[in-house]
Design a protein around this motif. Structure first.
Motif, mmCIF file in Angstrom:
data_model
loop_
_atom_site.group_PDB
_atom_site.id
_atom_site.type_symbol
_atom_site.label_atom_id
_atom_site.label_comp_id
_atom_site.label_asym_id
_atom_site.label_seq_id
_atom_site.Cartn_x
_atom_site.Cartn_y
_atom_site.Cartn_z
ATOM 1 N N MET A 117 0.833 -1.216 0.000
ATOM 2 C CA MET A 117 0.000 0.000 0.000
ATOM 3 C C MET A 117 0.866 1.265 0.000
ATOM 4 O O MET A 117 0.569 2.224 -0.693
ATOM 5 C CB MET A 117 -0.949 0.012 1.205
ATOM 6 N N GLU A 118 1.951 1.247 0.784
ATOM 7 C CA GLU A 118 2.866 2.398 0.792
ATOM 8 C C GLU A 118 3.509 2.574 -0.577
ATOM 9 O O GLU A 118 3.673 3.692 -1.056
ATOM 10 C CB GLU A 118 3.938 2.212 1.862
ATOM 11 N N ALA A 119 3.857 1.465 -1.217
ATOM 12 C CA ALA A 119 4.454 1.529 -2.553
ATOM 13 C C ALA A 119 3.460 2.110 -3.557
ATOM 14 O O ALA A 119 3.839 2.906 -4.421
ATOM 15 C CB ALA A 119 4.914 0.141 -2.997
ATOM 16 N N TYR A 120 2.179 1.733 -3.441
ATOM 17 C CA TYR A 120 1.151 2.300 -4.323
ATOM 18 C C TYR A 120 1.082 3.814 -4.162
ATOM 19 O O TYR A 120 0.988 4.549 -5.144
ATOM 20 C CB TYR A 120 -0.231 1.723 -4.010
ATOM 21 N N GLU A 121 1.127 4.265 -2.915
ATOM 22 C CA GLU A 121 1.047 5.701 -2.642
ATOM 23 C C GLU A 121 2.290 6.441 -3.120
ATOM 24 O O GLU A 121 2.200 7.562 -3.610
ATOM 25 C CB GLU A 121 0.836 5.942 -1.146
ATOM 26 N N MET A 122 3.463 5.809 -2.955
ATOM 27 C CA MET A 122 4.712 6.452 -3.358
ATOM 28 C C MET A 122 4.882 6.502 -4.870
ATOM 29 O O MET A 122 5.437 7.457 -5.407
ATOM 30 C CB MET A 122 5.910 5.704 -2.748
ATOM 31 N N MET A 123 4.413 5.448 -5.552
ATOM 32 C CA MET A 123 4.631 5.336 -6.999
ATOM 33 C C MET A 123 3.344 4.914 -7.718
ATOM 34 O O MET A 123 3.250 3.793 -8.208
ATOM 35 C CB MET A 123 5.740 4.329 -7.275
ATOM 36 N N PRO A 124 2.361 5.800 -7.775
ATOM 37 C CA PRO A 124 1.096 5.428 -8.395
ATOM 38 C C PRO A 124 1.228 5.072 -9.879
ATOM 39 O O PRO A 124 0.415 4.330 -10.409
ATOM 40 C CB PRO A 124 0.208 6.658 -8.195
ATOM 41 N N TRP A 125 2.250 5.572 -10.539
ATOM 42 C CA TRP A 125 2.469 5.267 -11.949
ATOM 43 C C TRP A 125 2.965 3.830 -12.171
ATOM 44 O O TRP A 125 2.967 3.348 -13.288
ATOM 45 C CB TRP A 125 3.475 6.253 -12.545
ATOM 46 N N ALA A 126 3.373 3.145 -11.105
ATOM 47 C CA ALA A 126 3.944 1.800 -11.237
ATOM 48 C C ALA A 126 3.079 0.736 -10.556
ATOM 49 O O ALA A 126 3.580 -0.322 -10.195
ATOM 50 C CB ALA A 126 5.351 1.789 -10.663
ATOM 51 N N ILE A 127 1.783 0.982 -10.408
ATOM 52 C CA ILE A 127 0.904 0.046 -9.695
ATOM 53 C C ILE A 127 0.924 -1.339 -10.323
ATOM 54 O O ILE A 127 0.987 -2.353 -9.618
ATOM 55 C CB ILE A 127 -0.533 0.606 -9.611
ATOM 56 N N ASP A 128 0.917 -1.409 -11.653
ATOM 57 C CA ASP A 128 0.926 -2.733 -12.324
ATOM 58 C C ASP A 128 2.184 -3.518 -11.983
ATOM 59 O O ASP A 128 2.125 -4.715 -11.707
ATOM 60 C CB ASP A 128 0.791 -2.578 -13.839
ATOM 61 N N LYS A 129 3.331 -2.867 -11.975
ATOM 62 C CA LYS A 129 4.589 -3.548 -11.650
ATOM 63 C C LYS A 129 4.605 -3.968 -10.178
ATOM 64 O O LYS A 129 5.104 -5.043 -9.842
ATOM 65 C CB LYS A 129 5.780 -2.656 -11.955
ATOM 66 N N ILE A 130 4.085 -3.121 -9.319
ATOM 67 C CA ILE A 130 4.052 -3.430 -7.883
ATOM 68 C C ILE A 130 3.168 -4.651 -7.640
ATOM 69 O O ILE A 130 3.526 -5.527 -6.844
ATOM 70 C CB ILE A 130 3.557 -2.216 -7.070
ATOM 71 N N LYS A 131 2.039 -4.744 -8.330
ATOM 72 C CA LYS A 131 1.130 -5.882 -8.158
ATOM 73 C C LYS A 131 1.798 -7.203 -8.548
ATOM 74 O O LYS A 131 1.504 -8.238 -7.980
ATOM 75 C CB LYS A 131 -0.141 -5.700 -9.005
ATOM 76 N N LYS A 132 2.743 -7.152 -9.498
ATOM 77 C CA LYS A 132 3.412 -8.364 -9.979
ATOM 78 C C LYS A 132 4.539 -8.814 -9.075
ATOM 79 O O LYS A 132 5.035 -9.916 -9.203
ATOM 80 C CB LYS A 132 3.949 -8.136 -11.397
ATOM 81 N N THR A 133 4.981 -7.964 -8.153
ATOM 82 C CA THR A 133 6.094 -8.332 -7.274
ATOM 83 C C THR A 133 5.636 -9.288 -6.193
ATOM 84 O O THR A 133 4.452 -9.346 -5.844
ATOM 85 C CB THR A 133 6.733 -7.105 -6.592
ATOM 86 N N SER A 134 6.582 -10.044 -5.667
ATOM 87 C CA SER A 134 6.232 -10.942 -4.556
ATOM 88 C C SER A 134 6.052 -10.126 -3.294
ATOM 89 O O SER A 134 6.697 -9.107 -3.093
ATOM 90 C CB SER A 134 7.326 -11.995 -4.365
ATOM 91 N N GLY A 135 5.173 -10.571 -2.443
ATOM 92 C CA GLY A 135 4.895 -9.842 -1.189
ATOM 93 C C GLY A 135 5.971 -10.110 -0.162
ATOM 94 O O GLY A 135 6.754 -11.038 -0.269
ATOM 95 N N PHE A 136 6.021 -9.272 0.847
ATOM 96 C CA PHE A 136 6.947 -9.458 1.968
ATOM 97 C C PHE A 136 6.287 -9.064 3.243
ATOM 98 O O PHE A 136 5.272 -8.475 3.297
ATOM 99 C CB PHE A 136 8.261 -8.700 1.788
#
Length: 136
Positions: A117-136
């Motif tokens: 969620m923090e990554a979505y807020e920091m980089m809204p232009w990269a939401i698709d790439k963030i969704k494809k990453t493995s969670g931690f």
């Protein structure tokens, strides 16, 4: 050693100078005054004196101290420059560097662990790439 460190930090506080933008050419005085006001506002918003002291003290005690300036969209409509101290574990330097003071280092990076969620807020232009990453 605490007394010595406090003495050095006190000296750093007492000898600190105010920031001021100087005009390079005649006629630039008004622009320089406006820029000086903006710099002072950024210093106040970020409590730069405290951050500078903390980074300086880290440098004395740990042999390292770092801060970063980034653009933040929190609390202000169009954002503002945010100055923050960087924890030691978040910095990475060029592994080919040979000098202890890193003067021959060609790059440096900051690695921050953030939630999805923090990554979505920091980089809204990269939401698709963030969704494809493995969670931690």
């Amino acid at each position: 050693i605490r007394q010595i460190v406090d003495n050095i930090v006190g000296t750093e506080n007492q000898t600190r100078m105010d920031s001021k933008i100087l005009a390079r050419e005649k006629g630039d005085e008004v622009a320089a005054e406006c820029l000086t006001s903006i710099v002072k506002w950024c210093e106040q918003v970020n409590d730069l004196e405290t951050i500078a002291t903390e980074v300086f003290k880290d440098g004395i005690i740990k042999g390292y101290g770092a801060a970063v300036i980034r653009w933040s969209n929190e609390d202000v409509v169009h954002g503002y420059p945010k100055i923050e101290k960087i924890p030691f574990g978040e910095l990475r330097w060029d592994i080919n560097s040979k000098e202890i003071n890193l003067k021959d280092s060609r790059w440096m990076a900051r690695i921050q662990r953030v939630s999805r969620m923090e990554a979505y807020e920091m980089m809204p232009w990269a939401i698709d790439k963030i969704k494809k990453t493995s969670g931690f």
